[in-house]
Design a protein around this motif. Structure first.
Motif, short mmCIF file in Angstrom:
data_model
loop_
_atom_site.label_atom_id
_atom_site.label_comp_id
_atom_site.label_asym_id
_atom_site.label_seq_id
_atom_site.Cartn_x
_atom_site.Cartn_y
_atom_site.Cartn_z
N LEU A 69 61.61 24.07 43.51
CA LEU A 69 60.29 24.67 43.39
C LEU A 69 59.47 24.47 44.67
N LYS A 70 59.52 23.27 45.24
CA LYS A 70 58.77 23.00 46.46
C LYS A 70 59.23 23.92 47.59
N THR A 71 60.53 24.09 47.72
CA THR A 71 61.07 24.96 48.76
C THR A 71 60.63 26.40 48.54
N THR A 72 60.68 26.84 47.30
CA THR A 72 60.29 28.21 46.98
C THR A 72 58.81 28.45 47.31
N LEU A 73 57.95 27.52 46.91
CA LEU A 73 56.52 27.67 47.17
C LEU A 73 56.24 27.69 48.67
N LYS A 74 56.93 26.85 49.41
CA LYS A 74 56.75 26.81 50.87
C LYS A 74 57.14 28.16 51.47
N ASP A 75 58.24 28.72 51.02
CA ASP A 75 58.70 29.99 51.56
C ASP A 75 57.78 31.15 51.17
N VAL A 76 57.20 31.06 49.96
CA VAL A 76 56.24 32.09 49.53
C VAL A 76 55.01 32.05 50.43
N VAL A 77 54.54 30.84 50.76
CA VAL A 77 53.40 30.70 51.66
C VAL A 77 53.74 31.27 53.03
N ASP A 78 54.96 31.01 53.50
CA ASP A 78 55.39 31.54 54.80
C ASP A 78 55.35 33.07 54.81
N VAL A 79 55.76 33.68 53.69
CA VAL A 79 55.71 35.14 53.59
C VAL A 79 54.26 35.62 53.68
N ALA A 80 53.39 34.97 52.94
CA ALA A 80 51.98 35.38 52.93
C ALA A 80 51.36 35.27 54.32
N LEU A 81 51.70 34.20 55.03
CA LEU A 81 51.15 33.98 56.36
C LEU A 81 51.73 34.92 57.41
N SER A 82 52.87 35.55 57.09
CA SER A 82 53.50 36.46 58.04
C SER A 82 52.93 37.87 57.99
N ALA A 83 52.09 38.16 57.01
CA ALA A 83 51.47 39.48 56.91
C ALA A 83 50.50 39.68 58.08
N GLU A 84 50.30 40.94 58.46
CA GLU A 84 49.37 41.24 59.55
C GLU A 84 47.97 40.75 59.16
N PRO A 85 47.35 39.93 60.03
CA PRO A 85 46.06 39.30 59.68
C PRO A 85 44.99 40.28 59.20
N GLN A 86 44.80 41.40 59.90
CA GLN A 86 43.75 42.31 59.52
C GLN A 86 43.99 42.91 58.14
N LYS A 87 45.26 43.21 57.86
CA LYS A 87 45.59 43.77 56.55
C LYS A 87 45.39 42.72 55.45
N ALA A 88 45.72 41.48 55.78
CA ALA A 88 45.52 40.40 54.81
C ALA A 88 44.04 40.19 54.53
N PHE A 89 43.22 40.23 55.58
CA PHE A 89 41.77 40.07 55.41
C PHE A 89 41.19 41.20 54.58
N THR A 90 41.67 42.41 54.83
CA THR A 90 41.19 43.56 54.07
C THR A 90 41.53 43.41 52.59
N ALA A 91 42.73 42.91 52.30
CA ALA A 91 43.14 42.70 50.91
C ALA A 91 42.27 41.64 50.24
N VAL A 92 41.99 40.55 50.96
CA VAL A 92 41.16 39.49 50.41
C VAL A 92 39.75 40.01 50.13
N ASP A 93 39.20 40.77 51.08
CA ASP A 93 37.85 41.32 50.89
C ASP A 93 37.79 42.24 49.68
N SER A 94 38.81 43.07 49.51
CA SER A 94 38.81 44.00 48.38
C SER A 94 39.01 43.25 47.06
#
Length: 206
Positions: A69-94
């Motif tokens: 589970l720890k490994t999976t959660l770490k890798d999920v976070v890595d995926v989230a952080l690999s998204a284009e920053p501006q697109k991620a910010f836009t998603a958070v704002d919406s």
């Protein structure tokens, strides 16, 4: 391996993560499949499907190997952080705009219910609440979801999809591999039940 809250910092982090995650799950389940359609399930249907999904997911989390589970959660976070920053910010704002469109009283009740569920779980030395507590949280969160503005949910779904598609494909593949390990850890029956419940919930929305 069991997951336990060993200190106050961990306890507070779990509370915050659960509250944020539950709210995000509500928005995602209402909008993810049809960004342009603004489809909304009825509150009663969302509650029933949400409870089935949450209980099945909790069953997986209670039985999965801690290290897997720890490994999976770490890798999920890595995926989230690999998204284009501006697109991620836009998603958070919406997402924030969608949540802000909901009934404030219902949001407060949902967060309070989630915090009580976490307290109850940590009081028993575990991080995953009982099914009874989970049902209370899902019912409160479904009420929030039903009060959200459909157009804003659609905007979030579109932005979230755009951000997700910009994530590193190699890291996404790694998470897929982690999912297989989770399946081996808990058994295919539990994973199949959680997957079916998730599908039923999303189909109910659409």
């Amino acid at each position: 391996a069991s997951l336990r809250g060993d200190n106050a910092v961990e306890s507070q982090g779990v509370k915050q993560a659960m509250a944020a995650g539950l709210m995000a799950l509500t928005v995602s389940c209402n909008a993810a499949l049809a960004p342009g359609a603004h489809a909304m399930a009825s509150e009663s249907e969302l509650t029933a499907k949400g409870i089935a999904f949450a209980e099945a997911t909790a069953d997986v989390l209670r039985n999965v190997d801690g290290e897997v589970l720890k490994t999976t959660l770490k890798d999920v976070v890595d995926v989230a952080l690999s998204a284009e920053p501006q697109k991620a910010f836009t998603a958070v704002d919406s997402l924030l705009l969608a949540v802000e469109s909901a009934d404030t009283g219902k949001i407060v009740k949902a967060l309070d219910t989630a915090e009580k569920a976490v307290h109850a779980a940590l009081g028993q030395g575990v991080l995953i609440p009982s099914d009874a507590e989970i049902d209370k949280v899902v019912t409160a969160v479904a009420s929030v979801g039903a009060s959200m503005d459909g157009a804003k949910l659609g905007d979030f779904a579109s932005a979230a999809t755009d951000a997700a598609l910009s994530a590193d494909k190699g890291k996404i593949g790694k998470v897929t591999g982690d999912g297989i390990k989770v399946g081996f850890s808990v058994g295919p029956g539990k994973v199949a039940a959680a997957t079916k419940a998730a599908t039923d919930l999303l189909l109910a929305v659409n």
